[in-house]
Design a protein around this motif. Structure first.
Motif, PDB file in Angstrom:
ATOM      1  N   ALA A  68       0.876  -1.375   0.008  1.00 18.30           N
ATOM      2  CA  ALA A  68       0.055   0.206   0.072  1.00 18.30           C
ATOM      3  C   ALA A  68       1.023   1.222  -0.073  1.00 18.30           C
ATOM      4  O   ALA A  68       0.397   2.186  -0.665  1.00 18.30           O
ATOM      5  CB  ALA A  68      -0.911  -0.052   1.131  1.00 18.30           C
ATOM      6  N   ASP A  69       2.160   1.244   0.709  1.00 16.47           N
ATOM      7  CA  ASP A  69       2.770   2.379   0.743  1.00 16.47           C
ATOM      8  C   ASP A  69       3.555   2.566  -0.769  1.00 16.47           C
ATOM      9  O   ASP A  69       3.994   3.709  -1.158  1.00 16.47           O
ATOM     10  CB  ASP A  69       3.968   2.325   1.771  1.00 16.47           C
ATOM     11  N   VAL A  70       3.749   1.514  -1.362  1.00 11.14           N
ATOM     12  CA  VAL A  70       4.404   1.457  -2.591  1.00 11.14           C
ATOM     13  C   VAL A  70       3.412   2.056  -3.614  1.00 11.14           C
ATOM     14  O   VAL A  70       3.761   2.694  -4.650  1.00 11.14           O
ATOM     15  CB  VAL A  70       5.092   0.058  -3.110  1.00 11.14           C
ATOM     16  N   ALA A  71       2.207   1.632  -3.532  1.00  9.42           N
ATOM     17  CA  ALA A  71       1.275   2.260  -4.281  1.00  9.42           C
ATOM     18  C   ALA A  71       0.662   3.683  -4.032  1.00  9.42           C
ATOM     19  O   ALA A  71      -0.297   4.267  -4.651  1.00  9.42           O
ATOM     20  CB  ALA A  71      -0.221   1.376  -4.195  1.00  9.42           C
ATOM     21  N   LYS A  72       1.295   4.291  -2.836  1.00  6.20           N
ATOM     22  CA  LYS A  72       0.935   5.576  -2.456  1.00  6.20           C
ATOM     23  C   LYS A  72      -0.301   5.800  -1.960  1.00  6.20           C
ATOM     24  O   LYS A  72      -1.066   6.820  -2.282  1.00  6.20           O
ATOM     25  CB  LYS A  72       1.749   6.550  -3.428  1.00  6.20           C
ATOM     26  N   ILE A  73      -0.888   4.836  -1.250  1.00 12.31           N
ATOM     27  CA  ILE A  73      -2.327   5.131  -0.630  1.00 12.31           C
ATOM     28  C   ILE A  73      -2.420   5.754   0.365  1.00 12.31           C
ATOM     29  O   ILE A  73      -1.646   5.418   1.450  1.00 12.31           O
ATOM     30  CB  ILE A  73      -3.080   3.536  -0.404  1.00 12.31           C
ATOM     31  N   GLU A  74      -3.318   6.763   0.461  1.00 11.24           N
ATOM     32  CA  GLU A  74      -3.380   7.608   1.890  1.00 11.24           C
ATOM     33  C   GLU A  74      -4.690   7.125   2.432  1.00 11.24           C
ATOM     34  O   GLU A  74      -5.814   7.181   1.896  1.00 11.24           O
ATOM     35  CB  GLU A  74      -3.548   9.006   1.409  1.00 11.24           C
ATOM     36  N   SER A  75      -4.677   6.707   3.514  1.00 12.57           N
ATOM     37  CA  SER A  75      -5.698   5.892   4.358  1.00 12.57           C
ATOM     38  C   SER A  75      -6.966   6.898   4.648  1.00 12.57           C
ATOM     39  O   SER A  75      -8.025   6.552   4.887  1.00 12.57           O
ATOM     40  CB  SER A  75      -5.193   5.398   5.442  1.00 12.57           C
ATOM     41  N   ASP A  76      -6.629   8.257   4.634  1.00 13.61           N
ATOM     42  CA  ASP A  76      -7.759   9.082   5.088  1.00 13.61           C
ATOM     43  C   ASP A  76      -8.502   9.587   3.800  1.00 13.61           C
ATOM     44  O   ASP A  76      -9.492  10.382   3.857  1.00 13.61           O
ATOM     45  CB  ASP A  76      -7.254  10.321   5.948  1.00 13.61           C
ATOM     46  N   LYS A  77      -7.768   8.997   2.580  1.00 15.11           N
ATOM     47  CA  LYS A  77      -8.545   9.884   1.464  1.00 15.11           C
ATOM     48  C   LYS A  77      -9.556   8.606   0.669  1.00 15.11           C
ATOM     49  O   LYS A  77      -9.603   7.459   1.130  1.00 15.11           O
ATOM     50  CB  LYS A  77      -7.574   9.905   0.180  1.00 15.11           C
ATOM     51  N   TYR A  78     -10.400   8.804  -0.429  1.00 14.36           N
ATOM     52  CA  TYR A  78     -11.150   8.075  -0.821  1.00 14.36           C
ATOM     53  C   TYR A  78     -10.779   7.684  -2.282  1.00 14.36           C
ATOM     54  O   TYR A  78     -10.100   8.614  -3.038  1.00 14.36           O
ATOM     55  CB  TYR A  78     -12.598   8.496  -0.853  1.00 14.36           C
ATOM     56  N   TYR A  79     -10.754   6.558  -3.051  1.00 14.68           N
ATOM     57  CA  TYR A  79     -10.379   6.156  -4.327  1.00 14.68           C
ATOM     58  C   TYR A  79     -11.627   5.570  -5.012  1.00 14.68           C
ATOM     59  O   TYR A  79     -12.563   5.082  -4.339  1.00 14.68           O
ATOM     60  CB  TYR A  79      -9.265   5.337  -4.211  1.00 14.68           C
ATOM     61  N   VAL A  80     -11.512   5.758  -6.460  1.00 11.46           N
ATOM     62  CA  VAL A  80     -12.451   5.154  -7.391  1.00 11.46           C
ATOM     63  C   VAL A  80     -12.344   3.548  -7.254  1.00 11.46           C
ATOM     64  O   VAL A  80     -11.372   3.176  -7.327  1.00 11.46           O
ATOM     65  CB  VAL A  80     -12.215   5.532  -8.770  1.00 11.46           C
ATOM     66  N   LYS A  81     -13.342   2.794  -6.680  1.00 16.48           N
ATOM     67  CA  LYS A  81     -13.286   1.493  -6.511  1.00 16.48           C
ATOM     68  C   LYS A  81     -13.050   0.543  -7.568  1.00 16.48           C
ATOM     69  O   LYS A  81     -12.188  -0.409  -7.566  1.00 16.48           O
ATOM     70  CB  LYS A  81     -14.535   0.974  -5.993  1.00 16.48           C
ATOM     71  N   SER A  82     -13.567   1.169  -9.021  1.00 15.50           N
ATOM     72  CA  SER A  82     -13.012   0.127 -10.004  1.00 15.50           C
ATOM     73  C   SER A  82     -11.521   0.459 -10.313  1.00 15.50           C
ATOM     74  O   SER A  82     -10.959  -0.535 -10.921  1.00 15.50           O
ATOM     75  CB  SER A  82     -13.980   0.703 -11.383  1.00 15.50           C
ATOM     76  N   ASP A  83     -10.895   1.461 -10.109  1.00 14.45           N
ATOM     77  CA  ASP A  83      -9.490   1.591 -10.387  1.00 14.45           C
ATOM     78  C   ASP A  83      -8.572   0.786  -9.149  1.00 14.45           C
ATOM     79  O   ASP A  83      -7.677   0.301  -9.602  1.00 14.45           O
ATOM     80  CB  ASP A  83      -8.838   3.029 -10.189  1.00 14.45           C
ATOM     81  N   VAL A  84      -9.306   0.681  -8.229  1.00 13.60           N
ATOM     82  CA  VAL A  84      -8.468  -0.189  -7.113  1.00 13.60           C
ATOM     83  C   VAL A  84      -8.677  -1.617  -7.621  1.00 13.60           C
ATOM     84  O   VAL A  84      -7.706  -2.546  -7.310  1.00 13.60           O
ATOM     85  CB  VAL A  84      -9.108   0.149  -5.706  1.00 13.60           C
ATOM     86  N   ASP A  85      -9.945  -2.156  -8.024  1.00 10.66           N
ATOM     87  CA  ASP A  85     -10.196  -3.285  -8.512  1.00 10.66           C
ATOM     88  C   ASP A  85      -9.448  -3.751  -9.411  1.00 10.66           C
ATOM     89  O   ASP A  85      -8.882  -5.024  -9.564  1.00 10.66           O
ATOM     90  CB  ASP A  85     -11.523  -3.580  -8.705  1.00 10.66           C
ATOM     91  N   GLN A  86      -9.087  -2.848 -10.552  1.00 16.69           N
ATOM     92  CA  GLN A  86      -8.046  -3.189 -11.653  1.00 16.69           C
ATOM     93  C   GLN A  86      -6.772  -3.453 -11.205  1.00 16.69           C
ATOM     94  O   GLN A  86      -5.955  -4.086 -11.590  1.00 16.69           O
ATOM     95  CB  GLN A  86      -8.150  -2.100 -12.673  1.00 16.69           C
ATOM     96  N   CYS A  87      -6.358  -2.617 -10.257  1.00 15.26           N
ATOM     97  CA  CYS A  87      -4.989  -2.656  -9.502  1.00 15.26           C
ATOM     98  C   CYS A  87      -4.741  -4.149  -9.050  1.00 15.26           C
ATOM     99  O   CYS A  87      -3.864  -4.659  -9.255  1.00 15.26           O
ATOM    100  CB  CYS A  87      -4.735  -1.698  -8.551  1.00 15.26           C
ATOM    101  N   ILE A  88      -5.760  -4.350  -8.378  1.00 13.20           N
ATOM    102  CA  ILE A  88      -5.810  -5.743  -7.351  1.00 13.20           C
ATOM    103  C   ILE A  88      -5.833  -6.849  -8.574  1.00 13.20           C
ATOM    104  O   ILE A  88      -5.110  -7.883  -8.216  1.00 13.20           O
ATOM    105  CB  ILE A  88      -6.818  -6.046  -6.527  1.00 13.20           C
ATOM    106  N   ASN A  89      -6.650  -6.708  -9.439  1.00 16.05           N
ATOM    107  CA  ASN A  89      -6.493  -7.655 -10.510  1.00 16.05           C
ATOM    108  C   ASN A  89      -5.371  -7.984 -11.391  1.00 16.05           C
ATOM    109  O   ASN A  89      -4.826  -9.129 -11.674  1.00 16.05           O
ATOM    110  CB  ASN A  89      -7.689  -7.450 -11.662  1.00 16.05           C
TER     111      ASN A  89
END
Length: 126
Positions: A68-89
């Motif tokens: 998550a740190d490599v992906a630069k995810i900030e825990s207090d922000k919100y992200y587009v779920k479809s983009d996160v799903d594509q990343c995970i896929n």
């Protein structure tokens, strides 16, 4: 009466974004802490599968624990779920198994945009 109804509908649709996006209540939004957890889990699973295929034993890379740190995810922000799903896929798919979860994370998850209050970052995707 019709003008009032249209005005109320327009006002509600505009305030809907102001109220629902920050609390993560819209359909295609995901809190950063949840996205970070899902990305880390995907990286760990991919490392386990990849290590069994390559060496026959279970190994986890330390870098998968900080995915998550490599992906630069900030825990207090919100992200587009479809983009996160594509990343995970991508992490769990062929890229992740063939190249490793770290490389797949760097390739696929670096461009995740945070979701703003009204317009997104920089603009909402439709």
């Amino acid at each position: 009466m019709l003008k009032k109804l249209l005005f109320v509908a327009l006002a509600f649709s505009l305030t809907n974004c102001l109220v629902l996006n920050p609390v993560g209540a819209t359909l295609d939004r995901e809190k950063g802490s949840e996205a970070a957890s899902r990305i880390t889990d995907a990286a760990i699973q991919t490392d386990l599968v990849r290590s069994v295929i390559i060496s026959g034993s279970l190994n986890i890379s330390i870098l998968s624990l900080v995915a998550a740190d490599v992906a630069k995810i900030e825990s207090d922000k919100y992200y587009v779920k479809s983009d996160v799903d594509q990343c995970i896929n991508d992490i769990q798919g062929f890229k992740g198994v063939a190249l490793g979860s770290l490389v797949a994370n760097i390739i696929s998850c670096q461009d995740l945009k945070t979701d703003g209050y009204l317009t997104g970052d920089p603009f909402p995707s439709f």
